[in-house]
Design a protein around this motif. Structure first.
Motif, PDB file in Angstrom:
ATOM      1  N   SER A  15       0.833  -1.207   0.000  1.00 37.54           N
ATOM      2  CA  SER A  15       0.000   0.000   0.000  1.00 37.54           C
ATOM      3  C   SER A  15       0.867   1.257   0.000  1.00 37.54           C
ATOM      4  CB  SER A  15      -0.911   0.008   1.225  1.00 37.54           C
ATOM      5  OG  SER A  15      -0.162   0.209   2.394  1.00 37.54           O
ATOM      6  N   PRO A  16       0.314   2.384  -0.462  1.00 34.35           N
ATOM      7  CA  PRO A  16       1.089   3.640  -0.458  1.00 34.35           C
ATOM      8  C   PRO A  16       1.604   4.048   0.926  1.00 34.35           C
ATOM      9  CG  PRO A  16      -0.813   3.867  -1.875  1.00 34.35           C
ATOM     10  CD  PRO A  16      -0.946   2.544  -1.181  1.00 34.35           C
ATOM     11  N   PRO A  17       0.800   3.953   2.010  1.00 29.72           N
ATOM     12  CA  PRO A  17       1.364   4.307   3.316  1.00 29.72           C
ATOM     13  C   PRO A  17       2.543   3.416   3.720  1.00 29.72           C
ATOM     14  CG  PRO A  17      -1.018   4.284   3.449  1.00 29.72           C
ATOM     15  CD  PRO A  17      -0.646   3.722   2.113  1.00 29.72           C
ATOM     16  N   GLN A  18       2.473   2.141   3.389  1.00 27.84           N
ATOM     17  CA  GLN A  18       3.567   1.242   3.738  1.00 27.84           C
ATOM     18  C   GLN A  18       4.814   1.531   2.899  1.00 27.84           C
ATOM     19  OE1 GLN A  18       1.869  -2.665   3.390  1.00 27.84           O
ATOM     20  NE2 GLN A  18       0.914  -2.551   5.408  1.00 27.84           N
ATOM     21  N   ARG A  19       4.610   1.888   1.632  1.00 21.75           N
ATOM     22  CA  ARG A  19       5.756   2.266   0.790  1.00 21.75           C
ATOM     23  C   ARG A  19       6.438   3.509   1.364  1.00 21.75           C
ATOM     24  NH1 ARG A  19       2.427   0.133  -3.276  1.00 21.75           N
ATOM     25  NH2 ARG A  19       1.343   2.078  -3.720  1.00 21.75           N
ATOM     26  N   HIS A  20       5.621   4.468   1.744  1.00 22.03           N
ATOM     27  CA  HIS A  20       6.163   5.703   2.324  1.00 22.03           C
ATOM     28  C   HIS A  20       6.909   5.406   3.629  1.00 22.03           C
ATOM     29  CE1 HIS A  20       6.674   9.325   4.484  1.00 22.03           C
ATOM     30  NE2 HIS A  20       5.785  10.046   3.886  1.00 22.03           N
ATOM     31  N   ASN A  21       6.350   4.557   4.476  1.00 24.02           N
ATOM     32  CA  ASN A  21       6.983   4.215   5.752  1.00 24.02           C
ATOM     33  C   ASN A  21       8.318   3.508   5.529  1.00 24.02           C
ATOM     34  OD1 ASN A  21       7.191   4.122   8.526  1.00 24.02           O
ATOM     35  ND2 ASN A  21       6.071   2.205   8.693  1.00 24.02           N
ATOM     36  N   ARG A  22       8.350   2.586   4.589  1.00 23.68           N
ATOM     37  CA  ARG A  22       9.606   1.892   4.278  1.00 23.68           C
ATOM     38  C   ARG A  22      10.667   2.879   3.793  1.00 23.68           C
ATOM     39  NH1 ARG A  22       9.015  -3.822   1.196  1.00 23.68           N
ATOM     40  NH2 ARG A  22       7.846  -4.942   2.787  1.00 23.68           N
ATOM     41  N   LEU A  23      10.270   3.729   2.846  1.00 27.96           N
ATOM     42  CA  LEU A  23      11.201   4.706   2.298  1.00 27.96           C
ATOM     43  C   LEU A  23      11.705   5.654   3.380  1.00 27.96           C
ATOM     44  CD1 LEU A  23      12.608   6.064  -0.132  1.00 27.96           C
ATOM     45  CD2 LEU A  23      10.523   7.403  -0.440  1.00 27.96           C
ATOM     46  N   ALA A  24      10.805   6.173   4.202  1.00 30.05           N
ATOM     47  CA  ALA A  24      11.190   7.135   5.243  1.00 30.05           C
ATOM     48  C   ALA A  24      12.129   6.504   6.267  1.00 30.05           C
ATOM     49  CB  ALA A  24       9.940   7.681   5.933  1.00 30.05           C
ATOM     50  N   THR A  25      11.860   5.253   6.634  1.00 25.62           N
ATOM     51  CA  THR A  25      12.695   4.574   7.628  1.00 25.62           C
ATOM     52  C   THR A  25      14.112   4.368   7.106  1.00 25.62           C
ATOM     53  OG1 THR A  25      10.761   3.462   8.569  1.00 25.62           O
ATOM     54  CG2 THR A  25      12.912   2.499   9.050  1.00 25.62           C
ATOM     55  N   VAL A  26      14.233   3.850   5.894  1.00 29.16           N
ATOM     56  CA  VAL A  26      15.567   3.597   5.333  1.00 29.16           C
ATOM     57  C   VAL A  26      16.257   4.923   4.994  1.00 29.16           C
ATOM     58  CG1 VAL A  26      16.868   2.471   3.491  1.00 29.16           C
ATOM     59  CG2 VAL A  26      14.912   1.322   4.497  1.00 29.16           C
ATOM     60  N   ARG A  27      15.486   5.920   4.601  1.00 28.68           N
ATOM     61  CA  ARG A  27      16.071   7.228   4.301  1.00 28.68           C
ATOM     62  C   ARG A  27      16.722   7.842   5.541  1.00 28.68           C
ATOM     63  NH1 ARG A  27      15.335  12.637   3.842  1.00 28.68           N
ATOM     64  NH2 ARG A  27      15.988  13.532   1.870  1.00 28.68           N
ATOM     65  N   ARG A  28      16.031   7.767   6.688  1.00 28.24           N
ATOM     66  CA  ARG A  28      16.623   8.293   7.931  1.00 28.24           C
ATOM     67  C   ARG A  28      17.900   7.529   8.286  1.00 28.24           C
ATOM     68  NH1 ARG A  28      11.061   9.163   9.154  1.00 28.24           N
ATOM     69  NH2 ARG A  28      10.845   7.050   9.952  1.00 28.24           N
ATOM     70  N   PHE A  29      17.862   6.217   8.096  1.00 30.93           N
ATOM     71  CA  PHE A  29      19.048   5.397   8.342  1.00 30.93           C
ATOM     72  C   PHE A  29      20.183   5.810   7.397  1.00 30.93           C
ATOM     73  CE2 PHE A  29      21.380   1.554   6.901  1.00 30.93           C
ATOM     74  CZ  PHE A  29      22.110   1.323   8.050  1.00 30.93           C
ATOM     75  N   ALA A  30      19.857   6.018   6.128  1.00 30.31           N
ATOM     76  CA  ALA A  30      20.870   6.390   5.141  1.00 30.31           C
ATOM     77  C   ALA A  30      21.487   7.755   5.461  1.00 30.31           C
ATOM     78  CB  ALA A  30      20.262   6.400   3.743  1.00 30.31           C
ATOM     79  N   LEU A  31      20.667   8.682   5.939  1.00 31.13           N
ATOM     80  CA  LEU A  31      21.205   9.994   6.333  1.00 31.13           C
ATOM     81  C   LEU A  31      22.233   9.856   7.456  1.00 31.13           C
ATOM     82  CD1 LEU A  31      17.955  12.136   6.240  1.00 31.13           C
ATOM     83  CD2 LEU A  31      20.042  12.604   4.945  1.00 31.13           C
ATOM     84  N   ALA A  32      21.918   9.013   8.433  1.00 33.31           N
ATOM     85  CA  ALA A  32      22.852   8.801   9.548  1.00 33.31           C
ATOM     86  C   ALA A  32      24.123   8.103   9.072  1.00 33.31           C
ATOM     87  CB  ALA A  32      22.170   7.984  10.644  1.00 33.31           C
ATOM     88  N   MET A  33      23.974   7.140   8.174  1.00 38.46           N
ATOM     89  CA  MET A  33      25.137   6.392   7.699  1.00 38.46           C
ATOM     90  C   MET A  33      26.009   7.225   6.761  1.00 38.46           C
ATOM     91  SD  MET A  33      25.249   3.535   9.205  1.00 38.46           S
ATOM     92  CE  MET A  33      24.633   4.394  10.634  1.00 38.46           C
ATOM     93  N   GLN A  34      25.381   8.114   6.001  1.00 41.31           N
ATOM     94  CA  GLN A  34      26.156   8.951   5.088  1.00 41.31           C
ATOM     95  C   GLN A  34      27.062   9.925   5.845  1.00 41.31           C
ATOM     96  OE1 GLN A  34      24.231  11.933   2.570  1.00 41.31           O
ATOM     97  NE2 GLN A  34      25.195  10.941   0.788  1.00 41.31           N
TER      98      GLN A  34
END
Length: 156
Positions: free
Chosen positions: A56-75
């Motif tokens: 679903s769109p909310p789940q896609r957004h949640n997945r993207l947002a979660t990994v995006r925050r992780f990627a920001l910290a790792m970068q």
């Protein structure tokens, strides 16, 4: 390597007091997906492929947002990590329902119906209004009077 970074990231957030259950689960699933592709870092295309698999769109957004925050910290630690854009799946991923506003007549019917309700544990309806705090009709009546006097948006 990515799974070790995720473990550190999750432990850090839990040490700060966050429960981080859902995020941990999502990041672990992403780590498995990325390792199957042979990725040692967060790559935008891998994140998008993984997030797009959500039902679903909310789940896609949640997945993207979660990994995006992780990627920001790792970068911040290693520039090889890529940060995917936040609005890949669109900005309107959640639609709020339009609130229903009751009319004066509907409120009056609701109050009258509440007045017909019996007291808890009894088969008889309420006849006296001495103890107004326990009677649903009185509570509704008080709320109605309060909102009709104080709310300019109600149009009363």
């Amino acid at each position: 390597m990515l799974s070790q970074d995720i473990i550190r990231y999750v432990e850090l957030h839990r040490a700060m007091g966050f429960k981080f259950r859902t995020q941990h689960s999502l990041l672990k699933n992403f780590s498995i997906f990325a390792s199957q592709k042979g990725d040692a870092y967060v790559y935008t295309q891998t994140v998008l492929d993984w997030a797009a698999r959500a039902p679903s769109p909310p789940q896609r957004h949640n997945r993207l947002a979660t990994v995006r925050r992780f990627a920001l910290a790792m970068q911040a630690e290693d520039v090889h990590h890529q940060v995917p854009p936040a609005d890949v799946f669109g900005r309107e991923w959640f639609k709020r329902r339009t609130p229903y506003i009751y009319t004066r007549e509907q409120i009056a019917r609701l109050i009258n119906a509440a007045a017909q309700l019996p007291p808890k544990g009894s088969r008889r309806r309420i006849r006296r209004y001495s103890d107004c705090s326990r009677q649903p009709a009185c509570v509704f009546r008080k709320l109605w009077r309060l909102t009709s006097k104080t709310s300019p948006t109600m149009g009363y």
